[in-house]
Design a protein around this motif. Structure first.
Motif, PDB file in Angstrom:
ATOM      1  N   VAL A 153      30.310 -92.614  -4.960  1.00  0.00           N
ATOM      2  CA  VAL A 153      30.359 -92.051  -3.612  1.00  0.00           C
ATOM      3  C   VAL A 153      29.509 -92.915  -2.696  1.00  0.00           C
ATOM      4  O   VAL A 153      28.400 -93.323  -3.068  1.00  0.00           O
ATOM      5  CB  VAL A 153      29.822 -90.602  -3.599  1.00  0.00           C
ATOM      6  N   GLU A 154      30.021 -93.204  -1.492  1.00  0.00           N
ATOM      7  CA  GLU A 154      29.253 -93.922  -0.483  1.00  0.00           C
ATOM      8  C   GLU A 154      29.367 -93.222   0.856  1.00  0.00           C
ATOM      9  O   GLU A 154      30.461 -92.795   1.253  1.00  0.00           O
ATOM     10  CB  GLU A 154      29.757 -95.368  -0.335  1.00  0.00           C
ATOM     11  N   ALA A 155      28.245 -93.093   1.541  1.00  0.00           N
ATOM     12  CA  ALA A 155      28.207 -92.605   2.915  1.00  0.00           C
ATOM     13  C   ALA A 155      27.579 -93.698   3.764  1.00  0.00           C
ATOM     14  O   ALA A 155      26.469 -94.155   3.468  1.00  0.00           O
ATOM     15  CB  ALA A 155      27.390 -91.318   3.012  1.00  0.00           C
ATOM     16  N   PHE A 156      28.303 -94.158   4.769  1.00  0.00           N
ATOM     17  CA  PHE A 156      27.840 -95.246   5.630  1.00  0.00           C
ATOM     18  C   PHE A 156      27.478 -96.494   4.809  1.00  0.00           C
ATOM     19  O   PHE A 156      26.499 -97.175   5.081  1.00  0.00           O
ATOM     20  CB  PHE A 156      26.646 -94.792   6.478  1.00  0.00           C
ATOM     21  N   GLY A 157      28.260 -96.738   3.750  1.00  0.00           N
ATOM     22  CA  GLY A 157      28.103 -97.952   2.963  1.00  0.00           C
ATOM     23  C   GLY A 157      27.011 -97.921   1.925  1.00  0.00           C
ATOM     24  O   GLY A 157      26.709 -98.962   1.321  1.00  0.00           O
ATOM     25  N   ARG A 158      26.426 -96.748   1.642  1.00  0.00           N
ATOM     26  CA  ARG A 158      25.361 -96.676   0.648  1.00  0.00           C
ATOM     27  C   ARG A 158      25.428 -95.338  -0.079  1.00  0.00           C
ATOM     28  O   ARG A 158      26.133 -94.408   0.340  1.00  0.00           O
ATOM     29  CB  ARG A 158      23.984 -96.836   1.316  1.00  0.00           C
ATOM     30  N   THR A 159      24.698 -95.237  -1.173  1.00  0.00           N
ATOM     31  CA  THR A 159      24.632 -93.978  -1.900  1.00  0.00           C
ATOM     32  C   THR A 159      24.017 -92.902  -0.998  1.00  0.00           C
ATOM     33  O   THR A 159      23.013 -93.163  -0.330  1.00  0.00           O
ATOM     34  CB  THR A 159      23.769 -94.143  -3.166  1.00  0.00           C
ATOM     35  N   PRO A 160      24.608 -91.710  -0.928  1.00  0.00           N
ATOM     36  CA  PRO A 160      24.069 -90.670  -0.046  1.00  0.00           C
ATOM     37  C   PRO A 160      22.597 -90.383  -0.320  1.00  0.00           C
ATOM     38  O   PRO A 160      22.177 -90.244  -1.469  1.00  0.00           O
ATOM     39  CB  PRO A 160      24.942 -89.447  -0.377  1.00  0.00           C
ATOM     40  N   ASP A 161      21.804 -90.322   0.761  1.00  0.00           N
ATOM     41  CA  ASP A 161      20.386 -90.009   0.653  1.00  0.00           C
ATOM     42  C   ASP A 161      19.934 -89.369   1.968  1.00  0.00           C
ATOM     43  O   ASP A 161      20.762 -89.003   2.811  1.00  0.00           O
ATOM     44  CB  ASP A 161      19.564 -91.262   0.331  1.00  0.00           C
ATOM     45  N   ARG A 162      18.625 -89.225   2.154  1.00  0.00           N
ATOM     46  CA  ARG A 162      18.128 -88.582   3.371  1.00  0.00           C
ATOM     47  C   ARG A 162      18.465 -89.379   4.627  1.00  0.00           C
ATOM     48  O   ARG A 162      18.685 -88.811   5.699  1.00  0.00           O
ATOM     49  CB  ARG A 162      16.615 -88.376   3.269  1.00  0.00           C
ATOM     50  N   THR A 163      18.516 -90.697   4.484  1.00  0.00           N
ATOM     51  CA  THR A 163      18.845 -91.524   5.642  1.00  0.00           C
ATOM     52  C   THR A 163      20.282 -91.289   6.095  1.00  0.00           C
ATOM     53  O   THR A 163      20.550 -91.129   7.288  1.00  0.00           O
ATOM     54  CB  THR A 163      18.645 -93.013   5.311  1.00  0.00           C
ATOM     55  N   THR A 164      21.214 -91.255   5.158  1.00  0.00           N
ATOM     56  CA  THR A 164      22.608 -91.005   5.528  1.00  0.00           C
ATOM     57  C   THR A 164      22.789 -89.573   6.023  1.00  0.00           C
ATOM     58  O   THR A 164      23.615 -89.313   6.894  1.00  0.00           O
ATOM     59  CB  THR A 164      23.551 -91.269   4.344  1.00  0.00           C
ATOM     60  N   ARG A 165      21.996 -88.659   5.467  1.00  0.00           N
ATOM     61  CA  ARG A 165      22.115 -87.246   5.882  1.00  0.00           C
ATOM     62  C   ARG A 165      21.806 -87.067   7.357  1.00  0.00           C
ATOM     63  O   ARG A 165      22.378 -86.182   8.013  1.00  0.00           O
ATOM     64  CB  ARG A 165      21.157 -86.396   5.031  1.00  0.00           C
ATOM     65  N   ARG A 166      20.942 -87.904   7.919  1.00  0.00           N
ATOM     66  CA  ARG A 166      20.585 -87.772   9.333  1.00  0.00           C
ATOM     67  C   ARG A 166      21.740 -88.147  10.256  1.00  0.00           C
ATOM     68  O   ARG A 166      21.712 -87.819  11.438  1.00  0.00           O
ATOM     69  CB  ARG A 166      19.361 -88.642   9.647  1.00  0.00           C
ATOM     70  N   ARG A 167      22.737 -88.823   9.709  1.00  0.00           N
ATOM     71  CA  ARG A 167      23.890 -89.228  10.525  1.00  0.00           C
ATOM     72  C   ARG A 167      25.099 -88.334  10.287  1.00  0.00           C
ATOM     73  O   ARG A 167      26.195 -88.624  10.744  1.00  0.00           O
ATOM     74  CB  ARG A 167      24.262 -90.679  10.209  1.00  0.00           C
ATOM     75  N   LEU A 168      24.878 -87.240   9.579  1.00  0.00           N
ATOM     76  CA  LEU A 168      25.989 -86.404   9.140  1.00  0.00           C
ATOM     77  C   LEU A 168      25.785 -84.960   9.573  1.00  0.00           C
ATOM     78  O   LEU A 168      24.669 -84.436   9.514  1.00  0.00           O
ATOM     79  CB  LEU A 168      26.081 -86.500   7.611  1.00  0.00           C
ATOM     80  N   GLY A 169      26.830 -84.314  10.031  1.00  0.00           N
ATOM     81  CA  GLY A 169      26.815 -82.890  10.338  1.00  0.00           C
ATOM     82  C   GLY A 169      27.646 -82.142   9.314  1.00  0.00           C
ATOM     83  O   GLY A 169      28.746 -82.582   8.957  1.00  0.00           O
ATOM     84  N   TYR A 170      27.131 -81.021   8.814  1.00  0.00           N
ATOM     85  CA  TYR A 170      27.779 -80.318   7.701  1.00  0.00           C
ATOM     86  C   TYR A 170      27.857 -78.830   8.001  1.00  0.00           C
ATOM     87  O   TYR A 170      26.858 -78.199   8.349  1.00  0.00           O
ATOM     88  CB  TYR A 170      26.978 -80.568   6.428  1.00  0.00           C
ATOM     89  N   VAL A 171      29.060 -78.276   7.874  1.00  0.00           N
ATOM     90  CA  VAL A 171      29.252 -76.823   7.953  1.00  0.00           C
ATOM     91  C   VAL A 171      29.764 -76.358   6.591  1.00  0.00           C
ATOM     92  O   VAL A 171      30.936 -76.561   6.264  1.00  0.00           O
ATOM     93  CB  VAL A 171      30.248 -76.431   9.052  1.00  0.00           C
ATOM     94  N   PRO A 172      28.890 -75.774   5.759  1.00  0.00           N
ATOM     95  CA  PRO A 172      29.320 -75.310   4.441  1.00  0.00           C
ATOM     96  C   PRO A 172      30.081 -73.998   4.542  1.00  0.00           C
ATOM     97  O   PRO A 172      30.117 -73.356   5.596  1.00  0.00           O
ATOM     98  CB  PRO A 172      27.998 -75.116   3.701  1.00  0.00           C
ATOM     99  N   GLN A 173      30.692 -73.599   3.436  1.00  0.00           N
ATOM    100  CA  GLN A 173      31.411 -72.317   3.425  1.00  0.00           C
ATOM    101  C   GLN A 173      30.496 -71.164   3.812  1.00  0.00           C
ATOM    102  O   GLN A 173      30.899 -70.249   4.524  1.00  0.00           O
ATOM    103  CB  GLN A 173      31.999 -72.061   2.034  1.00  0.00           C
ATOM    104  N   GLY A 174      29.255 -71.219   3.350  1.00  0.00           N
ATOM    105  CA  GLY A 174      28.310 -70.149   3.663  1.00  0.00           C
ATOM    106  C   GLY A 174      27.637 -70.304   5.011  1.00  0.00           C
ATOM    107  O   GLY A 174      26.732 -69.539   5.341  1.00  0.00           O
ATOM    108  N   LEU A 175      28.042 -71.319   5.784  1.00  0.00           N
ATOM    109  CA  LEU A 175      27.603 -71.595   7.151  1.00  0.00           C
ATOM    110  C   LEU A 175      26.232 -72.244   7.247  1.00  0.00           C
ATOM    111  O   LEU A 175      25.940 -72.953   8.200  1.00  0.00           O
ATOM    112  CB  LEU A 175      27.638 -70.326   8.017  1.00  0.00           C
ATOM    113  N   GLY A 176      25.327 -72.004   6.291  1.00  0.00           N
ATOM    114  CA  GLY A 176      24.033 -72.674   6.311  1.00  0.00           C
ATOM    115  C   GLY A 176      23.107 -72.204   7.427  1.00  0.00           C
ATOM    116  O   GLY A 176      22.232 -72.956   7.866  1.00  0.00           O
ATOM    117  N   LEU A 177      23.283 -70.974   7.881  1.00  0.00           N
ATOM    118  CA  LEU A 177      22.448 -70.421   8.950  1.00  0.00           C
ATOM    119  C   LEU A 177      21.371 -69.514   8.364  1.00  0.00           C
ATOM    120  O   LEU A 177      21.475 -69.036   7.232  1.00  0.00           O
ATOM    121  CB  LEU A 177      23.317 -69.627   9.933  1.00  0.00           C
TER     122      LEU A 177
END
Length: 290
Positions: A64-88
């Motif tokens: 798996v790659e996000a923004f050309g690298r293995t997903p980590d905290r750095t890639t997470r800052r460039r990503l928005g996520y809405v999970p099934q449970g909404l995450g609120l």
């Protein structure tokens, strides 16, 4: 497609839990400004794949790659996520949820739209599901992500609210944000640029809706005795569905349908028509389960 053109990529990703394979060698990619739909019935493996793509689960096999690298905290800052449970946070107010998410990403809290602003001081657990999903979108977009990952974002939402949420998705794509969205609503496939269909953990088809349906046909039965026709065809083990009062059968020869109706002493008009995406998915699911 060049690696620099891809925001999110899965290469032959497999995820096992003991002897159970939830995701089986699935590949996909998401580029800037496109909406990729990940479709399949409940239990098809969509959420497990999403969690692997986000780095929340390690793949058993594949990459798996996000923004050309293995997903980590750095890639997470460039990503928005809405999970099934909404995450609120249900015990925080609407405004506090937005402020907390913005602080976590180091961004300025966005102005809430009128519907959310009107309930800004209410606890999230006290507002309706439609507003909660709208808030989950606002939280996911608060830091202007380059990639938006949505897991069943419109589940349980009434049609008008669902349409408004899809307006938000399209607005983001027009700004260049890549979007990966899972859904089991086949009609939402028309909102996507490309589709990946999953069944029993595998990617079983990919492309546009037209690509996937291809030359698959269905039989449509028009009869005054539609309920009896449905029951007879169902008893025969045929893939029968209802559209209004018209009985439809995906990938079934007209002769088989007529013979079954004749045996049941029923009359009606049987014609061959193009299959829908949902009917194609039925065909694929039956083949995968065989």
């Amino acid at each position: 497609m060049a690696a620099t053109d891809v925001l999110l990529r899965a290469d032959a990703v497999t995820r096992r839990f003991g002897s159970f394979t939830a995701v089986d060698a699935v590949s996909l990619h998401v580029a800037p400004g496109e909406i990729v739909g990940l479709l399949g019935a409940n239990g098809a493996g969509k959420t497990t794949l999403i969690r692997a793509l986000l780095g929340l689960l390690l793949p058993t096999e594949g990459r798996v790659e996000a923004f050309g690298r293995t997903p980590d905290r750095t890639t997470r800052r460039r990503l928005g996520y809405v999970p099934q449970g909404l995450g609120l946070w249900p015990t925080l107010t609407v405004s506090e949820n937005v402020s907390f998410a913005s602080a976590a990403f180091g961004s300025v809290p966005p102005a809430l739209d009128p519907a959310l602003a009107a309930v800004g001081d209410r606890l999230v657990g006290e507002i309706g599901l439609g507003l909660q999903r709208q808030l989950a979108f606002a939280v996911a977009l608060a830091h202007a992500p380059a990639l938006l990952v949505l897991d069943e974002p419109t589940s349980g939402v009434e049609p008008q609210a669902r349409a408004r949420l899809w307006d938000t998705v399209h607005d983001q794509a027009e700004l260049g944000t890549g979007v990966l969205v899972t859904t089991h609503y086949m009609q939402e496939a028309q909102q996507c640029d490309r589709l990946v269909l999953m069944s029993h953990g595998r990617a079983v088809a990919a492309g546009t809706e037209r690509d996937i349906v291809g030359s698959t046909t269905a039989c449509e039965v028009e009869t005054a005795h539609w309920a009896e026709a449905f029951a007879a065809l169902d008893r025969a083990g045929l893939p029968v569905t209802l559209t209004g009062r018209r009985v439809r059968l995906a990938d079934t020869p007209p002769g088989t349908v007529r013979a079954t109706l004749d045996t049941a002493g029923l009359t009606g008009e049987v014609r061959e028509v193009p299959a829908t995406l949902e009917e194609k998915m039925t065909v694929i699911d039956r083949a995968a389960a065989a």
